[in-house]
Design a protein around this motif. Structure first.
Motif, PDB file in Angstrom:
ATOM      1  N   LYS A  12       4.126  12.025   6.693  1.00  0.00           N
ATOM      2  CA  LYS A  12       3.020  11.167   6.225  1.00  0.00           C
ATOM      3  C   LYS A  12       2.499  10.209   7.303  1.00  0.00           C
ATOM      4  O   LYS A  12       1.286  10.008   7.395  1.00  0.00           O
ATOM      5  N   PRO A  13       3.367   9.593   8.121  1.00  0.00           N
ATOM      6  CA  PRO A  13       2.825   8.645   9.115  1.00  0.00           C
ATOM      7  C   PRO A  13       1.843   9.269  10.099  1.00  0.00           C
ATOM      8  O   PRO A  13       0.913   8.595  10.543  1.00  0.00           O
ATOM      9  N   VAL A  22       0.841  -1.196   0.000  1.00  0.00           N
ATOM     10  CA  VAL A  22       0.000   0.000   0.000  1.00  0.00           C
ATOM     11  C   VAL A  22       0.875   1.244   0.000  1.00  0.00           C
ATOM     12  O   VAL A  22       1.984   1.243   0.529  1.00  0.00           O
ATOM     13  N   SER A  23       0.381   2.300  -0.606  1.00  0.00           N
ATOM     14  CA  SER A  23       1.101   3.581  -0.620  1.00  0.00           C
ATOM     15  C   SER A  23       0.195   4.615  -1.261  1.00  0.00           C
ATOM     16  O   SER A  23      -0.867   4.283  -1.778  1.00  0.00           O
ATOM     17  N   SER A  24       0.628   5.856  -1.271  1.00  0.00           N
ATOM     18  CA  SER A  24      -0.051   6.852  -2.092  1.00  0.00           C
ATOM     19  C   SER A  24       0.364   6.616  -3.545  1.00  0.00           C
ATOM     20  O   SER A  24       1.338   5.917  -3.807  1.00  0.00           O
ATOM     21  N   LEU A  45       5.434  -3.392   7.957  1.00  0.00           N
ATOM     22  CA  LEU A  45       6.733  -2.892   7.502  1.00  0.00           C
ATOM     23  C   LEU A  45       6.526  -1.595   6.735  1.00  0.00           C
ATOM     24  O   LEU A  45       5.583  -1.467   5.949  1.00  0.00           O
ATOM     25  N   MET A  46       7.447  -0.642   6.945  1.00  0.00           N
ATOM     26  CA  MET A  46       7.439   0.592   6.152  1.00  0.00           C
ATOM     27  C   MET A  46       8.712   0.595   5.305  1.00  0.00           C
ATOM     28  O   MET A  46       9.817   0.438   5.829  1.00  0.00           O
ATOM     29  N   LEU A  47       8.544   0.751   4.008  1.00  0.00           N
ATOM     30  CA  LEU A  47       9.680   0.886   3.111  1.00  0.00           C
ATOM     31  C   LEU A  47       9.820   2.348   2.740  1.00  0.00           C
ATOM     32  O   LEU A  47       8.887   2.943   2.190  1.00  0.00           O
ATOM     33  N   LEU A  48      10.971   2.930   3.036  1.00  0.00           N
ATOM     34  CA  LEU A  48      11.229   4.318   2.653  1.00  0.00           C
ATOM     35  C   LEU A  48      11.964   4.270   1.320  1.00  0.00           C
ATOM     36  O   LEU A  48      13.146   3.932   1.261  1.00  0.00           O
ATOM     37  N   ASN A  49      11.242   4.612   0.263  1.00  0.00           N
ATOM     38  CA  ASN A  49      11.754   4.427  -1.102  1.00  0.00           C
ATOM     39  C   ASN A  49      12.309   5.739  -1.666  1.00  0.00           C
ATOM     40  O   ASN A  49      12.102   6.801  -1.112  1.00  0.00           O
ATOM     41  N   THR A 108      10.167  11.689  -1.422  1.00  0.00           N
ATOM     42  CA  THR A 108       9.671  12.914  -2.069  1.00  0.00           C
ATOM     43  C   THR A 108       8.301  13.327  -1.523  1.00  0.00           C
ATOM     44  O   THR A 108       7.766  14.361  -1.902  1.00  0.00           O
ATOM     45  N   GLU A 109       7.741  12.512  -0.637  1.00  0.00           N
ATOM     46  CA  GLU A 109       6.379  12.781  -0.173  1.00  0.00           C
ATOM     47  C   GLU A 109       6.300  13.603   1.111  1.00  0.00           C
ATOM     48  O   GLU A 109       5.234  14.065   1.473  1.00  0.00           O
TER      49      GLU A 109
END
Lengths: 110, 285
Positions: free
Chosen positions: B211-212, B100-102, B224-228, B206-207
């Motif tokens: 956000k959290p 999931v993500s924006s 899990l959170m992936l910081l991309n 870039t967001e």
């Protein structure tokens, strides 16, 4: 808008259970720590109930808060949102409980 | 749009099989009540519990009313289907992850690279959720993996019935992995259990690092959170530590990995997490 899917589920369950009777009121419990907005739920209910057994039904929404304890002052805190702070200003709360219910409690039919 | 209720009569969820080009309905049909359509029952009916009727005395001034106690979860149907999916996945030793993500966080790029680099190690099938188009499923299929596209139309999230249809279509082999790329949306998918082993939230640098706390429910629901897009970190005002702090405030248990799906930085940690999750899922069984 997830409230739309929830409303469809609400209408489906109530229509089945009413067995043809007219529904006058439906009571739903919405936890304040869920991502469900009562205003949006009401809007969807108005839009979706036309032509169903709930067309004339009143939607009653009971909002229930979560609870946690403040690790700094020890007070029990009632949470109306996920990131609420204690009245003492601390955000250091224990893991919350409650406030996450999405439930159809009852309906009144005639 | 349906004129009687405003629901998306022309925006039904569709599942596209890219092998045959065949498109059909996915998930629960629209209009469960007033268009006479039958709804998806997934092979058996759902126990709704016994309704307790009892007359109430308070309706004297009005027409005599009867209160029916329902005490049923609003998401009971979805949760039941999700439980069914989960049991099936467990039985077949299949690890299912709900990404999931924006929109634009890089889920598809991450998936493409992951599929290429894990090829030969573990078979992966992909369920692509988007409101419209089969672009993403085509990108995934170019990696050689099986993929189905679910178009949710006006819908803003995948639900358990849609995953059930997708599983029927994909028939993933035992011991494999399913990556479910949910509709780009940081709100609605948080509420809908698909039967996955874990939700993985992808947040790109870039967001914005807040956000959290802006979308706490999704970060709460994720394991899990992936910081991309770590390769862009030098060009943006994104504080990794602050972001992780916010995420842990919402969800103290959340795991965090920083990576770049473009350059490959940090991907080893992601692959290790996938292997460990596949192992843990089997042990859960």
């Amino acid at each position: 808008m997830h409230e739309f899917a929830l409303t469809r589920s609400l209408i489906e369950v109530c229509s089945q259970q009413a067995q043809g009777a007219r529904i006058r009121r439906v009571t739903v419990e919405v936890g304040m720590l869920t991502c469900v907005m009562p205003e949006a739920l009401r809007f969807c209910f108005e839009a979706c109930s036309a032509g169903t057994a709930l067309a004339e039904a009143e939607l009653e929404i009971i909002m229930t808060p979560g609870r946690a304890r403040c690790r700094d002052c020890g007070e029990e805190v009632e949470l109306n949102e996920l990131l609420a702070d204690c009245g003492c200003g601390s955000g250091n709360l224990t893991e919350w409980r409650g406030g996450d219910t999405l439930r159809i409690r009852s309906m009144e039919v005639v | 749009m349906c004129t009687s209720c405003g629901c998306s009569g022309d925006g039904k969820a569709r599942l596209t099989d890219l092998d045959t080009g065949e498109t059909r309905s996915a998930g629960v049909d629209e209009h469960p009540n007033h268009h006479g359509s039958t709804h998806h029952e997934h092979g058996h009916s759902i126990a709704h519990g016994h309704a307790h009727r009892h007359d109430e005395a308070h309706g004297q001034a009005r027409e005599q009313g009867t209160t029916i106690m329902l005490e049923q979860a609003l998401l009971a149907k979805n949760d039941h289907l999700a439980m069914h999916n989960r049991a099936w996945l467990m039985d077949h030793n299949i690890l299912a992850l709900n990404l999931v993500s924006s929109p634009g966080a890089g889920k598809t790029t991450l998936l493409e690279r992951t599929l290429r680099e894990l090829a030969g190690e573990i078979p992966v099938s992909v369920v692509e959720g988007d409101q419209e188009s089969v672009f993403d499923a085509e990108r995934i299929r170019a990696t050689g993996c099986a993929a189905v596209q679910i178009n949710t139309g006006a819908g803003c999230h995948l639900d358990a019935a849609m995953l059930a249809r997708a599983l029927d279509e994909l028939a993933p082999p035992p011991g494999s992995m399913i990556m479910i790329e949910n509709v780009g949306n940081l709100v609605c998918p948080a509420l809908f259990d698909l039967g996955e082993w874990a939700k993985v939230v992808v947040l790109s640098v870039t967001e914005g690092d807040d956000k959290p706390v802006k979308y706490p429910h999704m970060f709460r629901a994720a394991r899990l959170m992936l910081l991309n897009k770590l390769d862009l970190l030098a060009h943006v005002d994104f504080d990794l530590e602050r972001c992780i702090g916010y995420a842990r405030r919402v969800n103290p248990q959340i795991g965090v990995l920083a990576l770049s799906a473009r350059t490959g930085e940090g991907l080893d940690g992601w692959y290790q997490w996938l292997r460990a999750s596949a192992y843990a899922q089997r042990r859960t069984e």
